[in-house]
Design an enzyme around this catalytic site. Structure first.
Site, PDB file in Angstrom:
ATOM      1  N   HIS A  71     -20.073 -41.082  -3.614  1.00 57.40           N
ATOM      2  CA  HIS A  71     -20.469 -41.154  -2.198  1.00 57.40           C
ATOM      3  C   HIS A  71     -20.957 -42.536  -1.780  1.00 57.40           C
ATOM      4  O   HIS A  71     -21.610 -42.665  -0.744  1.00 57.40           O
ATOM      5  CB  HIS A  71     -21.539 -40.087  -1.901  1.00 57.40           C
ATOM      6  CG  HIS A  71     -21.007 -38.683  -2.022  1.00 57.40           C
ATOM      7  ND1 HIS A  71     -21.809 -37.569  -2.146  1.00 57.40           N
ATOM      8  CD2 HIS A  71     -19.723 -38.214  -2.047  1.00 57.40           C
ATOM      9  CE1 HIS A  71     -21.050 -36.481  -2.232  1.00 57.40           C
ATOM     10  NE2 HIS A  71     -19.795 -36.852  -2.186  1.00 57.40           N
ATOM     11  N   GLN A  91     -23.159 -38.316  -7.254  1.00 59.00           N
ATOM     12  CA  GLN A  91     -23.057 -38.163  -5.796  1.00 59.00           C
ATOM     13  C   GLN A  91     -24.194 -38.928  -5.132  1.00 59.00           C
ATOM     14  O   GLN A  91     -24.250 -39.032  -3.914  1.00 59.00           O
ATOM     15  CB  GLN A  91     -23.168 -36.686  -5.411  1.00 59.00           C
ATOM     16  CG  GLN A  91     -22.070 -35.823  -5.983  1.00 59.00           C
ATOM     17  CD  GLN A  91     -22.442 -34.336  -5.904  1.00 59.00           C
ATOM     18  OE1 GLN A  91     -22.214 -33.683  -4.905  1.00 59.00           O
ATOM     19  NE2 GLN A  91     -23.032 -33.817  -6.965  1.00 59.00           N
ATOM     20  N   ASN A  92     -25.125 -39.429  -5.942  1.00 57.46           N
ATOM     21  CA  ASN A  92     -26.304 -40.081  -5.372  1.00 57.46           C
ATOM     22  C   ASN A  92     -25.988 -41.487  -4.887  1.00 57.46           C
ATOM     23  O   ASN A  92     -25.233 -42.214  -5.524  1.00 57.46           O
ATOM     24  CB  ASN A  92     -27.432 -40.137  -6.408  1.00 57.46           C
ATOM     25  CG  ASN A  92     -27.867 -38.750  -6.834  1.00 57.46           C
ATOM     26  OD1 ASN A  92     -27.527 -37.772  -6.171  1.00 57.46           O
ATOM     27  ND2 ASN A  92     -28.608 -38.649  -7.911  1.00 57.46           N
ATOM     28  N   VAL A  93     -26.602 -41.850  -3.785  1.00 55.85           N
ATOM     29  CA  VAL A  93     -26.373 -43.179  -3.210  1.00 55.85           C
ATOM     30  C   VAL A  93     -27.593 -44.081  -3.431  1.00 55.85           C
ATOM     31  O   VAL A  93     -27.614 -45.216  -2.965  1.00 55.85           O
ATOM     32  CB  VAL A  93     -26.057 -43.074  -1.689  1.00 55.85           C
ATOM     33  CG1 VAL A  93     -24.784 -42.277  -1.462  1.00 55.85           C
ATOM     34  CG2 VAL A  93     -27.222 -42.466  -0.898  1.00 55.85           C
ATOM     35  N   ASP A  94     -28.604 -43.562  -4.152  1.00 58.81           N
ATOM     36  CA  ASP A  94     -29.895 -44.259  -4.196  1.00 58.81           C
ATOM     37  C   ASP A  94     -29.948 -45.471  -5.129  1.00 58.81           C
ATOM     38  O   ASP A  94     -30.876 -46.284  -5.041  1.00 58.81           O
ATOM     39  CB  ASP A  94     -31.035 -43.281  -4.537  1.00 58.81           C
ATOM     40  CG  ASP A  94     -30.798 -42.504  -5.835  1.00 58.81           C
ATOM     41  OD1 ASP A  94     -30.144 -43.031  -6.740  1.00 58.81           O
ATOM     42  OD2 ASP A  94     -31.299 -41.356  -5.934  1.00 58.81           O
ATOM     43  N   GLY A  97     -28.512 -31.329 -11.605  1.00 55.92           N
ATOM     44  CA  GLY A  97     -29.257 -31.541 -10.353  1.00 55.92           C
ATOM     45  C   GLY A  97     -28.388 -31.576  -9.115  1.00 55.92           C
ATOM     46  O   GLY A  97     -28.688 -32.304  -8.174  1.00 55.92           O
ATOM     47  N   THR A  98     -27.320 -30.789  -9.119  1.00 56.22           N
ATOM     48  CA  THR A  98     -26.485 -30.712  -7.913  1.00 56.22           C
ATOM     49  C   THR A  98     -26.344 -29.259  -7.478  1.00 56.22           C
ATOM     50  O   THR A  98     -26.224 -28.365  -8.325  1.00 56.22           O
ATOM     51  CB  THR A  98     -25.086 -31.344  -8.132  1.00 56.22           C
ATOM     52  OG1 THR A  98     -24.305 -31.129  -6.950  1.00 56.22           O
ATOM     53  CG2 THR A  98     -24.353 -30.783  -9.342  1.00 56.22           C
ATOM     54  N   ASN A 122     -30.276 -27.359 -13.946  1.00 57.76           N
ATOM     55  CA  ASN A 122     -30.764 -27.242 -12.570  1.00 57.76           C
ATOM     56  C   ASN A 122     -32.005 -26.361 -12.580  1.00 57.76           C
ATOM     57  O   ASN A 122     -32.078 -25.405 -13.355  1.00 57.76           O
ATOM     58  CB  ASN A 122     -29.674 -26.612 -11.683  1.00 57.76           C
ATOM     59  CG  ASN A 122     -29.889 -26.899 -10.211  1.00 57.76           C
ATOM     60  OD1 ASN A 122     -30.950 -26.605  -9.665  1.00 57.76           O
ATOM     61  ND2 ASN A 122     -28.887 -27.485  -9.568  1.00 57.76           N
TER      62      ASN A 122
HETATM   63  P1  OAD Z   1     -28.633 -31.004  -3.044  1.00 58.11           P
HETATM   64  O1  OAD Z   1     -29.892 -31.354  -2.345  1.00 58.11           O
HETATM   65  O2  OAD Z   1     -27.641 -30.176  -2.330  1.00 58.11           O
HETATM   66  O3  OAD Z   1     -28.996 -30.218  -4.391  1.00 58.11           O
HETATM   67  C1  OAD Z   1     -29.966 -30.680  -5.264  1.00 58.11           C
HETATM   68  C2  OAD Z   1     -30.006 -29.734  -6.450  1.00 58.11           C
HETATM   69  O4  OAD Z   1     -30.918 -30.220  -7.385  1.00 58.11           O
HETATM   70  C3  OAD Z   1     -30.437 -28.309  -6.094  1.00 58.11           C
HETATM   71  O5  OAD Z   1     -29.509 -27.374  -6.640  1.00 58.11           O
HETATM   72  C4  OAD Z   1     -31.804 -28.173  -6.762  1.00 58.11           C
HETATM   73  O6  OAD Z   1     -32.044 -26.857  -7.239  1.00 58.11           O
HETATM   74  C5  OAD Z   1     -31.697 -29.151  -7.909  1.00 58.11           C
HETATM   75  N1  OAD Z   1     -32.944 -29.758  -8.370  1.00 58.11           N
HETATM   76  C6  OAD Z   1     -34.060 -30.093  -7.657  1.00 58.11           C
HETATM   77  N2  OAD Z   1     -34.968 -30.693  -8.440  1.00 58.11           N
HETATM   78  C7  OAD Z   1     -34.411 -30.768  -9.680  1.00 58.11           C
HETATM   79  C8  OAD Z   1     -34.835 -31.301 -10.937  1.00 58.11           C
HETATM   80  N3  OAD Z   1     -36.032 -31.909 -11.085  1.00 58.11           N
HETATM   81  N4  OAD Z   1     -34.004 -31.180 -11.988  1.00 58.11           N
HETATM   82  C9  OAD Z   1     -32.797 -30.567 -11.866  1.00 58.11           C
HETATM   83  N5  OAD Z   1     -32.341 -30.054 -10.713  1.00 58.11           N
HETATM   84  C10 OAD Z   1     -33.133 -30.142  -9.643  1.00 58.11           C
HETATM   85  O7  OAD Z   1     -28.009 -32.359  -3.598  1.00 58.11           O
HETATM   86  P2  OAD Z   1     -26.520 -32.671  -4.038  1.00 58.11           P
HETATM   87  O8  OAD Z   1     -25.915 -31.543  -4.783  1.00 58.11           O
HETATM   88  O9  OAD Z   1     -26.562 -34.002  -4.681  1.00 58.11           O
HETATM   89  O10 OAD Z   1     -23.667 -36.000   0.469  1.00 58.11           O
HETATM   90  O11 OAD Z   1     -25.806 -32.813  -2.642  1.00 58.11           O
HETATM   91  C11 OAD Z   1     -24.458 -33.167  -2.620  1.00 58.11           C
HETATM   92  C12 OAD Z   1     -24.187 -34.029  -1.433  1.00 58.11           C
HETATM   93  O12 OAD Z   1     -24.597 -33.356  -0.258  1.00 58.11           O
HETATM   94  C13 OAD Z   1     -24.971 -35.350  -1.387  1.00 58.11           C
HETATM   95  O13 OAD Z   1     -24.355 -36.373  -2.101  1.00 58.11           O
HETATM   96  C14 OAD Z   1     -25.002 -35.651   0.069  1.00 58.11           C
HETATM   97  C15 OAD Z   1     -25.404 -34.281   0.522  1.00 58.11           C
HETATM   98  O14 OAD Z   1     -25.300 -33.952   1.820  1.00 58.11           O
HETATM   99  C16 OAD Z   1     -23.468 -36.885   1.426  1.00 58.11           C
HETATM  100  O15 OAD Z   1     -24.383 -37.470   1.967  1.00 58.11           O
HETATM  101  C17 OAD Z   1     -22.021 -37.101   1.745  1.00 58.11           C
END
Ligand code: OAD
Length: 254
Positions: free
Chosen positions: A122, A104-107, A194-195, A220
């Site tokens: 994404h 889902q990452n765009v980076d 990490g989602t 996670n």
């Molecule tokens: P989130 O920011 O919603 O979630 C990040 C997850 O990573 C959280 O559950 C954290 O607990 C976990 N986390 C943080 N640090 C970590 C680490 N070092 N190792 C493992 N886990 C860790 O990000 P996404 O789930 O990617 O969409 O968000 C989904 C989408 O929502 C994104 O692609 C973006 C966003 O709004 C759009 O922009 C369309």
């Protein structure tokens, strides 16, 4: 043996024999590279509202503001480097023909780590496209200019505004990418790494994998809605868990 070590061993048992392995990644995978997540303690959406920056309406209302945010993120990402989690996933994607990486990452950090056959749900922050109907057609192109000399940047074909080629809230995903991702959910081992597992349709892939009989694993640092669903929930950073799994598979470490 710690609880985490026992769980890692269970995952390795499945990884040793699995031919089809799929990993879905989110912002947490890039956290150790210094890229802020969206919903964590210091997450981007704690300070800003998604619909003010990541929606077609936001862009129509204030394209300069939206671009200032993307320009800032592009600068931040350019100065960051892939971390151990990206490296392990990239290696698996190159070395295991049945491995599919969905992000889902765009980076662009998976790509910079050398990932093969990456499915970007994404889009990419490094791709742009014309924001209006353009004589050049609905093509997107790579543009790594950081920062842009003027914001919003202009389309070289029609002079209109260009926009980041990412999927904003309320926009559909590329159907071909989604079809390929859904097909990859039919696998033997499925990782959600990490989602926060709350943004659909990406989050639905975990349920689909489970339904299709995959051994499901979450990595996670926090609990998510997927934690109760998966077979093994590893409460660890992506880098630590993946590096320990990689070492165990290679047999050189406990
Ligand atoms: P989130 O920011 O919603 O979630 C990040 C997850 O990573 C959280 O559950 C954290 O607990 C976990 N986390 C943080 N640090 C970590 C680490 N070092 N190792 C493992 N886990 C860790 O990000 P996404 O789930 O990617 O969409 O968000 C989904 C989408 O929502 C994104 O692609 C973006 C966003 O709004 C759009 O922009 C369309």
């Amino acid at each position: 043996m710690t609880d985490l070590a026992a769980k890692l061993d269970r995952v390795v048992e499945h990884l040793r024999t699995a031919k089809r392995i799929t990993a879905l990644t989110g912002a947490g995978v890039s956290a150790a590279s210094g890229i802020p997540t969206f919903r964590g303690t210091d997450g981007l959406w704690k300070k800003m509202k998604p619909d003010m920056l990541a929606s077609p309406e936001a862009f129509a209302h204030d394209p300069k503001l939206v671009w200032e945010w993307y320009d800032w993120r592009r600068r931040h990402v350019r100065d960051a480097a892939p971390n151990g989690a990206h490296d392990v996933l990239a290696r698996w994607s190159r070395e295991r023909p049945g491995f599919t990486l969905i992000t889902q990452n765009v980076d662009g950090l998976h790509e910079r780590a050398g990932a093969a056959r990456l499915l970007r749900l994404h889009g990419s922050i490094w791709h742009v496209r014309c924001a209006q109907p353009c004589p050049a057609g609905a093509v997107e192109w790579r543009d790594e200019t950081v920062p842009f000399p003027t914001l919003p940047p202009r389309c070289p074909h029609c002079g209109g505004f260009v926009r980041p080629a990412v999927v904003w809230f309320g926009e559909p995903l590329d159907p071909d990418v989604m079809t390929a991702a859904a097909a990859a959910a039919a696998c033997e081992v499925f990782f959600a790494i990490g989602t926060s597992a709350i943004v659909y349709p990406a989050a639905g892939l975990v349920q689909a994998a489970k339904r299709l009989g995959a051994f499901t694993v979450e990595i996670n640092t926090e609990a998510t809605p997927a934690s109760a669903l998966v077979d093994v929930s590893l409460r660890a950073s992506a880098g630590e868990a993946l590096e320990r799994l990689a070492l165990r598979i290679s047999g050189s470490h406990r």
